[in-house]
Design an enzyme around this catalytic site. Structure first.
Site, PDB file in Angstrom:
ATOM      1  N   LYS A 159      -3.554   0.690  -3.817  1.00 23.45           N
ATOM      2  CA  LYS A 159      -2.859  -0.707  -3.222  1.00 23.45           C
ATOM      3  C   LYS A 159      -1.769  -0.409  -3.501  1.00 23.45           C
ATOM      4  CE  LYS A 159      -7.399  -3.063  -3.558  1.00 23.45           C
ATOM      5  NZ  LYS A 159      -8.330  -3.773  -4.491  1.00 23.45           N
ATOM      6  N   GLN A 178      -9.076  -6.485  -9.724  1.00 22.27           N
ATOM      7  CA  GLN A 178      -9.644  -6.154  -9.868  1.00 22.27           C
ATOM      8  C   GLN A 178     -11.311  -5.871  -9.523  1.00 22.27           C
ATOM      9  OE1 GLN A 178      -8.319  -3.879  -6.759  1.00 22.27           O
ATOM     10  NE2 GLN A 178     -11.024  -2.843  -6.758  1.00 22.27           N
ATOM     11  N   ASP A 206      -6.439 -12.654  -2.828  1.00 20.73           N
ATOM     12  CA  ASP A 206      -7.896 -11.312  -2.115  1.00 20.73           C
ATOM     13  C   ASP A 206      -7.972 -12.185  -1.308  1.00 20.73           C
ATOM     14  OD1 ASP A 206      -8.618  -8.897  -2.877  1.00 20.73           O
ATOM     15  OD2 ASP A 206      -8.453  -9.739  -4.946  1.00 20.73           O
TER      16      ASP A 206
END
Ligand code: NAD
Length: 302
Positions: free
Chosen positions: A54, A98, A121
């Site tokens: 990422k 994460q 997200d």
């Protein structure tokens, strides 16, 4: 004829090129790049790889990233404090924690702590609610939206099609179904969600025009289960030991070799959905930056 292979890597690369241009436009307007904070709690090796990818992609498209590693024994309160600090920081547009976090931390509480405007997200309740209601698209769930873009950019129309989504997780299955059922040019599908409690699973899969597998079980979907010509999107990422090579390798939730002669089109693992998830995350970071500026400008005018 074997299935057409849908090249997620190439499609993700072209989306990243578009994002790069959007980053430049943002930078020229506001004098800074969009910025994404990526928190990793603990040292799970798979999570480390995801975070590294990422951050690398941020650099490729020009997004400023801030990697924030935290020890595995970080107390939940310390993580929540960090999120509060990032929420208040006007130079940060997106925040990602994460998954999975260590078991000592309540992941739902962590998701709820992130400012919805920075929730790249698309995990928080208000963003999931917006997704379900439809309308203007803002922050989108990365993997499901990546799947939709893969289909659209490969010329596969979902309109009126029987789509079977295997799996009902909050990250993939549920938002995937919510997106596909919307009245929208890239959706408009008839959606069936099957899961661990589904009876007659094979019957559902056998009539699907499009199968989206998000189960987390290596090569679960067999070639014989598919309708001839079905489009198969394999979200699964499973590490297995390959006896032939004596090494670990990644496989999907679909038995690729068996599905290839039956399917009309199929995504490989790796190189299918995986790169799309990251490309959509980058797109979300820029969207978050633009929406935050739009809201700030509107507030100033009042
Ligand atoms: P999860 O474990 O949260 O959910 C799995 C789902 O599969 C559950 O809803 C369960 O009901 C269903 N399931 C389990 N056994 C089943 C069975 N026998 N029959 C039918 N359904 C069954 O997993 P997840 O987070 O949704 O991830 C699924 C897979 O996708 C994993 O391999 C994960 O690594 C992968 N993944 C990939 C990406 C990507 O970017 N490519 C992103 C997220 C997840």
């Amino acid at each position: 004829m074997p299935a057409k292979i849908i090249d997620g890597k190439a499609i993700a690369a072209s989306i990243n090129e578009e994002t790069k241009r959007e980053v430049e436009i943002f930078r020229s307007k506001y004098g800074r790049a969009p910025a994404l904070a990526v928190i990793l709690v603990g040292d799970d090796p798979a999570s480390q790889v995801y975070v590294r990818n990422k951050i690398r992609t941020c650099a490729e498209v020009g997004i400023r990233s801030e990697g924030i590693p935290m020890a595995a024994d970080t107390p939940e309160a310390a993580l929540l404090d960090k999120i509060a600090e990032l929420n208040a920081d006007d130079t940060i547009d997106g925040i990602l924690v994460q998954s999975p976090v260590p078991e000592t931390i309540d992941e739902a509480r962590v998701i709820r702590a992130i400012d919805p405007a920075k929730d790249v997200d698309c995990f928080c309740e208000s963003n999931v609610g917006k997704l379900l209601i439809g309308g203007e698209r803002g922050l989108m769930p990365c993997t499901p939206f990546g799947v939709l873009e893969l289909l659209r950019r490969s010329g596969v129309s979902c309109r009126g099609k029987d789509v079977v989504v295997i799996g009902r997780s909050n990250i993939v299955g549920k938002p995937m179904a919510a997106l596909l059922m919307q009245k929208a040019p890239d959706a408009d599908a008839t959606v069936t969600v099957v899961h661990s409690a589904t009876e007659h699973l094979a019957e559902h899969i056998a009539r699907a025009d499009i199968v989206i597998a998000a189960i987390g079980k290596p090569r679960f979907v067999k070639g014989a289960m598919l309708k001839k010509g079905a489009v198969v999107i394999d979200v699964g990422i499973n590490r297995i030991f390959d006896e032939k090579t004596g090494k670990n390798r990644l496989v999907g939730d679909v038995d690729f070799d068996e599905a290839l002669p039956v399917a009309g089109a199929i995504t490989p693992v790796p190189g299918g959905v995986g790169p799309m998830t990251i490309a959509m995350l980058m797109r979300n970071a820029v969207t978050a930056a633009n929406l935050r500026r739009r809201d700030a400008d509107a507030a100033e005018k009042k």
